[in-house]
Design an enzyme around this catalytic site. Structure first.
Site, short mmCIF file in Angstrom:
data_model
loop_
_atom_site.label_atom_id
_atom_site.label_comp_id
_atom_site.label_asym_id
_atom_site.label_seq_id
_atom_site.Cartn_x
_atom_site.Cartn_y
_atom_site.Cartn_z
N ASP A 237 57.10 -7.83 -24.19
CA ASP A 237 55.68 -8.08 -24.43
C ASP A 237 55.48 -9.05 -25.59
OD1 ASP A 237 56.73 -6.14 -26.13
OD2 ASP A 237 54.85 -5.01 -26.28
N ARG A 238 56.34 -8.96 -26.61
CA ARG A 238 56.22 -9.86 -27.75
C ARG A 238 56.62 -11.28 -27.37
NH1 ARG A 238 58.70 -7.24 -33.07
NH2 ARG A 238 57.06 -8.54 -34.02
#
Length: 272
Positions: A115-116
């Site tokens: 997600d990052r």
């Protein structure tokens, strides 16, 4: 169509994009946010997603590819089974070993969550760099992308809901409270006191970290918020100038396009 799933500890964000014959994607057709449940089966996911698609006049058979970012490893096998059972292609999981086009300049690149990575790709594509993405989720993540489009690090803090649940769980006389902006700064009852401390305490945490990150970067920095609580919190920050609720999804879409182009270039085109 392209189906995108961003699976987090608390919520799963689902999106559907138009997908053209050349592998490019553009129109975001619909998004949904559902609760993440580790006990959910492949068929339960299938029934739910089929219903969500039907609510927009869409069908599973129109989904050509699926891309997934998951920070909940126990669900990965279930998600894979769901995709293979209800769609015609195996899902692309964004994680260690998958080339995303994002240089990760950290001590241990394989530790950086999908997600990052997606946040930084989406942010650099949309805003350039340097940009700090504040992702208000189960944890509050600070993801920093450089002027050159590199992920150079960040910070992770407890999310607002985690802080609230910790108080409720560890302090016997404190109730669980709704997360919202308090109407005043001096509380006259326990609920007000908790909401003031939780809400403004988290804003203080966010702005304190952003102030120091901006100072360390040493030049103009764009600060963007995303995540489930972004709309609730970001407007009170001194540094966050924009909320982009689809930033992670857009980043995953861009990774998919790069992956598909790479496969076709190497002769690994899976076809429509």
């Amino acid at each position: 169509m392209l189906l995108v799933l961003n699976v987090n500890n608390t919520n799963t964000l689902i999106a559907i994009y138009s997908l053209h014959a050349d592998g490019s994607t553009d129109e975001l057709r619909a998004t949904w946010r559902i609760s993440t449940r580790q006990g959910q089966t492949a068929d339960e996911y299938g029934i739910l997603v089929r219903s969500l698609l039907a609510s927009e006049g869409l069908v599973c058979e129109a989904v050509r590819d699926v891309v997934i970012a998951s920070v909940v490893p126990p669900l990965d096998w279930t998600l894979r089974q769901f995709c293979e059972r209800y769609f015609t292609s195996k899902p692309i999981f964004i994680g260690p070993g998958v080339k995303t086009g994002l240089p990760i300049l950290t001590d241990h690149p394989t530790e950086v969550g999908a997600d990052r990575v997606a946040n930084c790709i989406g942010a650099f594509h949309r805003y350039g760099g340097p940009t700090i993405v504040v992702d208000f989720g189960t944890a509050t993540n600070f993801d920093v992308v450089s002027r050159k489009g590199e992920f150079i690090g960040g910070a992770i803090a407890p999310g607002l809901n985690i802080s609230a649940e910790a108080l409720f769980a560890r302090a016997a006389r404190l109730p669980r409270v709704e997360i919202r902006k308090p109407a005043k700064m001096i509380g006259t009852n326990t609920v007000d006191n908790l909401q003031i401390g939780l809400f403004w305490g988290h804003i203080g945490l966010v702005d304190s970290i952003l102030e120091r990150m901006i100072s360390e970067l040493g030049h103009d920095v764009k600060c963007v918020a995303t995540g489930g609580l972004a709309q609730v919190l970001a407007g009170e920050s001194k540094y966050i100038t924009e909320v982009n609720e689809t930033l992670t999804l857009d980043g995953l879409r861009l990774v998919y396009e790069a992956q598909r182009a790479s496969r076709e270039k190497s002769g690994g085109n899976r076809g429509a």
